[in-house]
Design a protein around this motif. Sequence first.
Motif, mmCIF file in Angstrom:
data_model
loop_
_atom_site.group_PDB
_atom_site.id
_atom_site.type_symbol
_atom_site.label_atom_id
_atom_site.label_comp_id
_atom_site.label_asym_id
_atom_site.label_seq_id
_atom_site.Cartn_x
_atom_site.Cartn_y
_atom_site.Cartn_z
ATOM 1 N N SER A 282 0.837 -1.193 0.000
ATOM 2 C CA SER A 282 0.000 0.000 0.000
ATOM 3 C C SER A 282 0.875 1.247 0.000
ATOM 4 N N GLN B 275 0.291 4.035 1.255
ATOM 5 C CA GLN B 275 0.266 4.702 2.556
ATOM 6 C C GLN B 275 1.099 3.961 3.610
ATOM 7 N N SER B 276 1.569 2.769 3.275
ATOM 8 C CA SER B 276 2.414 2.001 4.193
ATOM 9 C C SER B 276 3.897 2.173 3.909
ATOM 10 N N ARG C 272 6.120 4.690 4.022
ATOM 11 C CA ARG C 272 6.986 5.374 4.977
ATOM 12 C C ARG C 272 7.290 4.472 6.180
ATOM 13 N N GLY D 111 0.429 5.766 -6.108
ATOM 14 C CA GLY D 111 -0.211 6.583 -5.089
ATOM 15 C C GLY D 111 0.682 7.717 -4.662
ATOM 16 N N GLU E 180 1.592 10.084 -0.888
ATOM 17 C CA GLU E 180 1.426 10.071 0.563
ATOM 18 C C GLU E 180 0.335 11.073 0.953
ATOM 19 N N ILE E 181 -0.657 10.599 1.684
ATOM 20 C CA ILE E 181 -1.847 11.404 1.921
ATOM 21 C C ILE E 181 -1.570 12.656 2.743
ATOM 22 N N GLY E 182 -0.713 12.583 3.739
ATOM 23 C CA GLY E 182 -0.510 13.732 4.599
ATOM 24 C C GLY E 182 0.349 14.825 4.003
ATOM 25 N N GLU F 89 -6.636 2.603 -4.028
ATOM 26 C CA GLU F 89 -5.611 3.611 -3.746
ATOM 27 C C GLU F 89 -6.070 5.021 -4.112
ATOM 28 N N PRO G 197 -7.234 7.753 -0.847
ATOM 29 C CA PRO G 197 -6.283 8.687 -0.242
ATOM 30 C C PRO G 197 -5.597 9.582 -1.271
ATOM 31 N N THR G 198 -5.440 9.090 -2.510
ATOM 32 C CA THR G 198 -4.789 9.897 -3.538
ATOM 33 C C THR G 198 -5.601 11.146 -3.855
ATOM 34 N N ALA H 112 -4.586 13.714 -1.383
ATOM 35 C CA ALA H 112 -3.213 14.164 -1.650
ATOM 36 C C ALA H 112 -3.159 15.086 -2.863
#
Length: 316
Positions: A74, A76-77, A79, A101, A103-105, A265, A268-269, A272
């Motif tokens: 994923s 988001q996983s 990092r 994807g 990173e959402i933040g 995916e 969250p994209t 972002a």
Amino acid sequence: MNILVVGCGRWGSFLAWYLCSIGHRVSLYGREASPHFAAFQKTGTNGLVTLQKEVVLTNELRWDKADCVVVSISAQSLRTFMSAVPQGALDGKPVVLCMKGLEIGTGRRLSTIVEEYAPRARVAVWVGPGHVQDFVAGIPNCMVIDSPDPDTKEFLVPAFSSSLIRFYYGSDMVGNEIGAAAKNVIGIAAGMLDGKNKTALKGALMSRGTREIARLIKVMGGNEITAYGLSHLGDYQATVFSMFSHNRRYGEAFVRGEAYDELAEGVPTTTALLSLGEKHGVELPICTAVDAVLHRGEEPEQALADLFLRSLKREF
């Protein structure tokens, strides 16, 4: 070449199968608690891919045994995964990211996260169209490998090419990563159109979606023409129309009020991309409409009407 594939989900297991089939020595890593890993241990198949006996299943990350690392987890996983990699373990190794994807933040591209934790790794991305179900049925496709390091591309493209997948050399990491991630958001929008019996609008969605993402790529320093290549527009058939597309199916299920449990995916994209649009001053109407439905409770009918019945303007 000894290749470690990290992630034994649908795509990761296909990558292991494919790379083994073209002559590489492959280890496939999965967490012991993963149902995918358990299925392969028990039966050798996940229902889509049957692994060759030569593929080594492992729940131990032996970096020293790998000449190349292929990552399919994923987005988001990533990092968390990279933060656990021992310092220096990836030095000099090609690390090929096969997720699409952001990173959402932070809106960060995935390659920059790898570079943050492993600055001496030879990072690359593997993007473009294709579904496991088609590949294992012998239906070929074209994909892209890109890297900021020309030597890494020159090494990987011949090593990974076959009659099943023809690889092109990428030349725009920004465009290929943004384009590959953004096509999942377009896929969700396409599913929403299907769910509301507005499939005829997919042509407009494809045309305007490509233009929207091209503008973002350009302002971020990439080449806007990349949006019209394999990483974005070239992936629309597999994302906007295919019965196998998780993002399209997610969008369709969402507007119909149905449950959908597979990873999409594009969810969250969407968040972002909107943060990137705001940061760079780029209007992203399709991303905004998808976000309004997914995260702000707007009625799909209204959001889609607002999207395609906007104020009169020039096409270009």
